[in-house]
Design a protein around this motif. Structure first.
Motif, PDB file in Angstrom:
ATOM      1  N   ASP A  36      39.872  41.609  75.063  1.00 49.64           N
ATOM      2  CA  ASP A  36      40.045  40.411  75.515  1.00 49.64           C
ATOM      3  C   ASP A  36      40.685  39.230  74.924  1.00 49.64           C
ATOM      4  O   ASP A  36      40.809  38.063  75.219  1.00 49.64           O
ATOM      5  CB  ASP A  36      38.511  39.638  75.861  1.00 49.64           C
ATOM      6  CG  ASP A  36      37.569  40.498  76.974  1.00 49.64           C
ATOM      7  OD1 ASP A  36      38.468  40.914  77.839  1.00 49.64           O
ATOM      8  OD2 ASP A  36      36.537  40.822  76.498  1.00 49.64           O
ATOM      9  N   GLN A  37      40.800  39.682  73.621  1.00 47.81           N
ATOM     10  CA  GLN A  37      41.285  38.670  72.380  1.00 47.81           C
ATOM     11  C   GLN A  37      42.465  39.287  71.898  1.00 47.81           C
ATOM     12  O   GLN A  37      42.475  39.231  70.622  1.00 47.81           O
ATOM     13  CB  GLN A  37      40.497  38.328  71.623  1.00 47.81           C
ATOM     14  CG  GLN A  37      39.179  37.699  72.262  1.00 47.81           C
ATOM     15  CD  GLN A  37      37.838  38.128  71.026  1.00 47.81           C
ATOM     16  OE1 GLN A  37      37.838  36.750  70.533  1.00 47.81           O
ATOM     17  NE2 GLN A  37      37.044  38.738  70.988  1.00 47.81           N
ATOM     18  N   ASP A  39      45.230  38.292  70.914  1.00 46.31           N
ATOM     19  CA  ASP A  39      45.731  37.095  69.835  1.00 46.31           C
ATOM     20  C   ASP A  39      45.368  37.626  68.602  1.00 46.31           C
ATOM     21  O   ASP A  39      45.876  37.349  67.642  1.00 46.31           O
ATOM     22  CB  ASP A  39      45.388  35.777  70.317  1.00 46.31           C
ATOM     23  CG  ASP A  39      43.814  35.519  70.259  1.00 46.31           C
ATOM     24  OD1 ASP A  39      43.300  36.305  71.495  1.00 46.31           O
ATOM     25  OD2 ASP A  39      43.455  34.957  69.525  1.00 46.31           O
ATOM     26  N   ARG A  80      40.675  27.101  68.461  1.00 49.92           N
ATOM     27  CA  ARG A  80      40.281  28.464  68.678  1.00 49.92           C
ATOM     28  C   ARG A  80      39.660  29.046  67.582  1.00 49.92           C
ATOM     29  O   ARG A  80      40.070  28.643  66.562  1.00 49.92           O
ATOM     30  CB  ARG A  80      41.482  29.440  69.330  1.00 49.92           C
ATOM     31  CG  ARG A  80      41.931  29.024  70.769  1.00 49.92           C
ATOM     32  CD  ARG A  80      41.239  29.941  71.768  1.00 49.92           C
ATOM     33  NE  ARG A  80      41.744  29.805  73.092  1.00 49.92           N
ATOM     34  CZ  ARG A  80      42.707  30.622  73.475  1.00 49.92           C
ATOM     35  NH1 ARG A  80      43.266  31.368  72.555  1.00 49.92           N
ATOM     36  NH2 ARG A  80      43.043  30.886  74.586  1.00 49.92           N
ATOM     37  N   LYS A  81      39.062  29.955  67.940  1.00 51.71           N
ATOM     38  CA  LYS A  81      38.482  31.072  66.959  1.00 51.71           C
ATOM     39  C   LYS A  81      37.816  30.603  65.811  1.00 51.71           C
ATOM     40  O   LYS A  81      37.915  30.752  64.671  1.00 51.71           O
ATOM     41  CB  LYS A  81      39.462  32.126  66.447  1.00 51.71           C
ATOM     42  CG  LYS A  81      40.396  32.776  67.435  1.00 51.71           C
ATOM     43  CD  LYS A  81      39.564  33.667  68.166  1.00 51.71           C
ATOM     44  CE  LYS A  81      40.379  34.362  69.383  1.00 51.71           C
ATOM     45  NZ  LYS A  81      39.325  34.944  70.162  1.00 51.71           N
ATOM     46  N   MET A 150      39.858  30.349  78.108  1.00 49.59           N
ATOM     47  CA  MET A 150      39.246  31.649  78.153  1.00 49.59           C
ATOM     48  C   MET A 150      38.171  32.075  78.905  1.00 49.59           C
ATOM     49  O   MET A 150      37.489  31.011  79.212  1.00 49.59           O
ATOM     50  CB  MET A 150      38.507  31.636  76.483  1.00 49.59           C
ATOM     51  CG  MET A 150      39.547  31.527  75.543  1.00 49.59           C
ATOM     52  SD  MET A 150      40.487  33.224  75.155  1.00 49.59           S
ATOM     53  CE  MET A 150      39.386  33.922  74.457  1.00 49.59           C
TER      54      MET A 150
END
Length: 165
Positions: A36-37, A39, A80-81, A150
């Motif tokens: 799902d990630q 990146d 993000r993150k 997301m």
């Protein structure tokens, strides 16, 4: 304890994936996988080359926190993150605050006037942190069409960094 915050590149992908999935899956039971990630395996192309960045917080060489900026518009970015390992959270070390300040400084220096983020309503401490830092809740419908949504996110915030005339 000295905190060292530095930009990350693809060589940190495995450490980041390990830290972030642990927090998402084990601590908060968010049903999200590495698939799902994607990146996280493409830090340079997804974040840096697009005009954003990805930072890690290290203590004694150990990755203990992260934050990233996705530039999705000429003058706007998405946070993000944003993660800090459980045992390193809190006001004593203030890692989340330092990470956010590094990101905001980057935005000021790079002409990004507003930042947006999505989070999950069960992450109460994260929401309190953003609100303490003057983020304002935004309805999903009012986000830019370019904002990188997301699936898990259900609460959204914005912060105006540079007031444009």
């Amino acid at each position: 304890m000295k905190i060292d915050i530095q930009p990350l590149d693809n060589s940190y992908s495995d450490q980041l994936i390990d830290m972030i999935l642990n927090i998402q899956q084990k601590e908060f039971n968010v049903p999200i996988t590495i698939e799902d990630q994607p990146d996280l395996k493409q830090i340079e192309s997804f974040y840096t080359e697009a005009g954003g960045n990805f930072w890690g917080a290290f203590i004694d060489g150990q990755l203990v926190g992260s934050i990233a900026l996705v530039k999705f518009d000429e003058r706007a970015g998405a946070v993000r993150k944003m993660f800090v390992k459980k045992e390193f959270r809190g006001k004593e070390l203030n890692i989340a605050q330092e990470l956010l300040e590094v990101l905001i400084l980057f935005c000021r220096e790079n002409g990004i006037d507003a930042i947006y983020l999505g989070t999950v309503n069960i992450l109460k401490a994260a929401i309190r942190f953003y609100e303490r830092n003057h983020f304002v809740q935004v309805e999903k419908e009012n986000l830019s069409v370019r904002f990188p949504l997301m699936n898990a996110d259900n609460v959204f915030y914005s912060l105006i960094i540079n007031q444009t005339v």
